[in-house]
Design a protein around this motif. Structure first.
Motif, PDB file in Angstrom:
ATOM      1  N   THR A 197      35.171  34.419  46.255  1.00 39.57           N
ATOM      2  CA  THR A 197      34.990  34.449  44.810  1.00 39.57           C
ATOM      3  C   THR A 197      33.913  33.453  44.432  1.00 39.57           C
ATOM      4  O   THR A 197      34.026  32.260  44.733  1.00 39.57           O
ATOM      5  CB  THR A 197      36.296  34.044  44.105  1.00 39.57           C
ATOM      6  OG1 THR A 197      37.348  34.839  44.617  1.00 39.57           O
ATOM      7  CG2 THR A 197      36.179  34.247  42.611  1.00 39.57           C
ATOM      8  N   ASN A 237      34.262  38.846  42.646  1.00 42.98           N
ATOM      9  CA  ASN A 237      34.911  39.052  43.932  1.00 42.98           C
ATOM     10  C   ASN A 237      33.943  39.719  44.890  1.00 42.98           C
ATOM     11  O   ASN A 237      33.279  40.695  44.529  1.00 42.98           O
ATOM     12  CB  ASN A 237      36.144  39.945  43.773  1.00 42.98           C
ATOM     13  CG  ASN A 237      37.380  39.124  43.508  1.00 42.98           C
ATOM     14  OD1 ASN A 237      37.527  38.041  44.069  1.00 42.98           O
ATOM     15  ND2 ASN A 237      38.251  39.633  42.671  1.00 42.98           N
ATOM     16  N   GLN A 284      45.088  42.113  39.108  1.00 37.35           N
ATOM     17  CA  GLN A 284      43.739  41.653  38.764  1.00 37.35           C
ATOM     18  C   GLN A 284      43.625  40.222  39.257  1.00 37.35           C
ATOM     19  O   GLN A 284      44.552  39.421  39.068  1.00 37.35           O
ATOM     20  CB  GLN A 284      43.555  41.631  37.240  1.00 37.35           C
ATOM     21  CG  GLN A 284      43.678  42.968  36.546  1.00 37.35           C
ATOM     22  CD  GLN A 284      43.673  42.798  35.036  1.00 37.35           C
ATOM     23  OE1 GLN A 284      44.531  42.096  34.494  1.00 37.35           O
ATOM     24  NE2 GLN A 284      42.732  43.435  34.362  1.00 37.35           N
ATOM     25  N   ASP A 285      42.510  39.859  39.830  1.00 37.54           N
ATOM     26  CA  ASP A 285      42.393  38.483  40.320  1.00 37.54           C
ATOM     27  C   ASP A 285      42.242  37.480  39.185  1.00 37.54           C
ATOM     28  O   ASP A 285      42.731  36.351  39.280  1.00 37.54           O
ATOM     29  CB  ASP A 285      41.215  38.368  41.289  1.00 37.54           C
ATOM     30  CG  ASP A 285      41.550  38.987  42.641  1.00 37.54           C
ATOM     31  OD1 ASP A 285      42.728  39.286  42.892  1.00 37.54           O
ATOM     32  OD2 ASP A 285      40.626  39.161  43.457  1.00 37.54           O
ATOM     33  N   THR A 332      45.291  35.524  38.043  1.00 37.61           N
ATOM     34  CA  THR A 332      45.663  34.320  38.793  1.00 37.61           C
ATOM     35  C   THR A 332      44.717  33.155  38.475  1.00 37.61           C
ATOM     36  O   THR A 332      45.152  32.021  38.286  1.00 37.61           O
ATOM     37  CB  THR A 332      45.643  34.625  40.305  1.00 37.61           C
ATOM     38  OG1 THR A 332      46.570  35.685  40.563  1.00 37.61           O
ATOM     39  CG2 THR A 332      46.049  33.406  41.120  1.00 37.61           C
ATOM     40  N   TRP A 333      43.428  33.437  38.425  1.00 40.00           N
ATOM     41  CA  TRP A 333      42.455  32.356  38.160  1.00 40.00           C
ATOM     42  C   TRP A 333      42.711  31.719  36.795  1.00 40.00           C
ATOM     43  O   TRP A 333      42.572  30.511  36.635  1.00 40.00           O
ATOM     44  CB  TRP A 333      41.028  32.888  38.184  1.00 40.00           C
ATOM     45  CG  TRP A 333      40.664  33.610  39.451  1.00 40.00           C
ATOM     46  CD1 TRP A 333      41.226  33.423  40.688  1.00 40.00           C
ATOM     47  CD2 TRP A 333      39.677  34.628  39.615  1.00 40.00           C
ATOM     48  NE1 TRP A 333      40.644  34.264  41.596  1.00 40.00           N
ATOM     49  CE2 TRP A 333      39.679  35.019  40.977  1.00 40.00           C
ATOM     50  CE3 TRP A 333      38.766  35.250  38.757  1.00 40.00           C
ATOM     51  CZ2 TRP A 333      38.821  35.995  41.483  1.00 40.00           C
ATOM     52  CZ3 TRP A 333      37.913  36.221  39.253  1.00 40.00           C
ATOM     53  CH2 TRP A 333      37.935  36.593  40.599  1.00 40.00           C
ATOM     54  N   GLY A 335      36.306  40.497  38.252  1.00 40.89           N
ATOM     55  CA  GLY A 335      37.569  39.752  38.304  1.00 40.89           C
ATOM     56  C   GLY A 335      38.713  40.426  37.581  1.00 40.89           C
ATOM     57  O   GLY A 335      39.879  40.122  37.847  1.00 40.89           O
ATOM     58  N   LEU A 362      51.482  36.639  43.911  1.00 41.13           N
ATOM     59  CA  LEU A 362      50.474  37.351  43.117  1.00 41.13           C
ATOM     60  C   LEU A 362      51.026  37.649  41.728  1.00 41.13           C
ATOM     61  O   LEU A 362      52.215  37.916  41.585  1.00 41.13           O
ATOM     62  CB  LEU A 362      50.187  38.717  43.746  1.00 41.13           C
ATOM     63  CG  LEU A 362      49.135  38.891  44.807  1.00 41.13           C
ATOM     64  CD1 LEU A 362      48.967  40.374  45.083  1.00 41.13           C
ATOM     65  CD2 LEU A 362      47.824  38.277  44.387  1.00 41.13           C
TER      66      LEU A 362
END
Lengths: 269, 269
Positions: free
Chosen positions: B221, B128, B110-111, B114-115, B200, B168
């Motif tokens: 993003t 995204n 999942q992005d 990381t954010w 996200g 990642l």
């Protein structure tokens, strides 16, 4: 089970032919169960990926009844005899896993390149057969075929012993690009029980599998008897030396075995 | 350019929405040409795979006119503002290559993981966006999405700095299997110029690309301005610190640039 003239024409011009759901769910369920049992064994015929996941089980037709029946199944043998116009024998028999999440890439190659160089096979008169045990989808690492590439003959190749867990004679990017520009790419997808036939010189490969869907395929090579291998260098269980023609068994051989297993269990209960 | 209520409902329930051919062939041709020129440069924003092939070019909207116009394009910005109900700024901008033959895998992730961890983003209120510069096919490493997985919230993840060329926070196999059992997998395919929006927290990944077909995607993003990042740890060109709302440019900004370039060439001739 005889191929139509249209089917034979497609094989000759495109280099491949797919027969959907040639084996029924009962037959496939038996083969899947037996494949799992074989993968669980530690034996020299079972090769693994770097992760330890099974990659290939060789020669299962020689030590497993169900795969023995598949290896002589008339729905598979008769069409290949028809194409070659003579009896065939088993050159290679393997169950390829392409495991969920970790299944690795197979680089672009022709199989006849290996048969010629490593086994001394005179002509590309051997047929590749893939019997699908799981559903093969676009997303779980299907075989990617380059149609018409079998007409390019035996192409120059380099021995790749690094990229993946199985040494292969692989093609360079310029050659693959040229052939794909001419013929495109077909992803060989289908339900369990489907059977793909393709030419020994057809260029093919497959990407890795990152999905939770495993993609087991029985992958075997039937060689015309007159085309037996002359100078084998690989172990017996990879390139067989028994050149006796396969005598096809009865059409219900797999179904018979599938129904026998529960009966035995019931007796024991 | 406003989303319909059906489109917004699909995004809310499935976690993704695809707008086919949002940018026309002339606009896409400009972006492809400019992407190649950027990949040819040696600069810290351009990351490469082990093979040396380009993998990602970061922050191209800051040093290239065409990608600057894309980054403020109303066909992209307006729908995202509509979903969040407020202005947005550019949190990250990259052009991902997934090169022919050598494009590598992106593991399931999942992005927002990381954010949150690396950038200190308070909520998954960033969108995204993937703009397709090449045709994305089932066989050249499409984004694989797990529909509805955004509803699972922020999942436990492990920091993978080994498998591929870009660190990642990735999910384990049991988690992915559970989510795929519930939602399946969608391969996001489409013609050049298509635009995919996804949540996200939507679980996604992509397999390697062994085909001769490159698969360039502009992947960016857009973060809701009120959701600006609080504790950034990554370099500026990966997680931007300019939180000023994007002011959408004119709808013909890319077309205008596309038509300017040949005119300059003709003047020089």
């Amino acid at each position: 089970m005889r191929l139509t003239s249209d089917q034979i024409a497609q094989f000759q011009t495109e280099g491949w032919l797919f027969l959907p759901e040639l084996f029924d769910p009962e037959e496939v369920a038996l083969l899947k169960r037996e494949a799992e049992a074989i993968y669980a064994q530690q034996r020299p015929e079972v090769w693994r990926e770097k992760s330890g996941a099974p990659r290939t089980a060789f020669a299962a037709h020689l030590y497993n009844d169900a795969f023995g029946a598949l290896g002589a199944h008339p729905r598979m043998i008769r069409p290949v005899e028809q194409v070659f116009g003579e009896p065939v024998y088993m050159h290679q028999f393997k169950i390829n896993a392409k495991s969920a999440f970790t299944g690795e890439v197979w680089q672009w190659h022709q199989d006849y390149g290996t048969w010629k160089r490593d086994d001394g096979m005179p002509q590309p008169r051997a047929m590749n057969i893939a019997v699908f045990l799981d559903e093969v989808m676009p997303i779980n690492g299907p075989l990617l075929l380059v149609p018409k590439s079998h007409l390019a003959g035996d192409l120059e190749a380099a021995h790749d012993v690094q990229t993946t867990s199985y040494p292969l004679w692989t093609l360079d990017e310029a050659t693959v690009t040229r052939l794909v520009d001419a013929g495109g790419i077909v992803a060989a997808t289908g339900k369990p029980g489907g059977m793909l036939m393709f030419h020994g010189n057809l260029v093919h490969g497959s990407a890795g599998n990152i999905t939770p869907y495993p993609r087991k395929i029985v992958y075997l090579t039937l060689n015309a008897v007159s085309n037996y291998i002359r100078t084998p260098t690989r172990p017996d269980f990879i390139a067989h030396r028994d050149f006796a023609p396969i005598v096809p068994g009865p059409d219900d051989s797999l179904r018979h075995l599938a129904r026998r297993a529960p009966a035995v269990a019931e007796q024991a209960a």
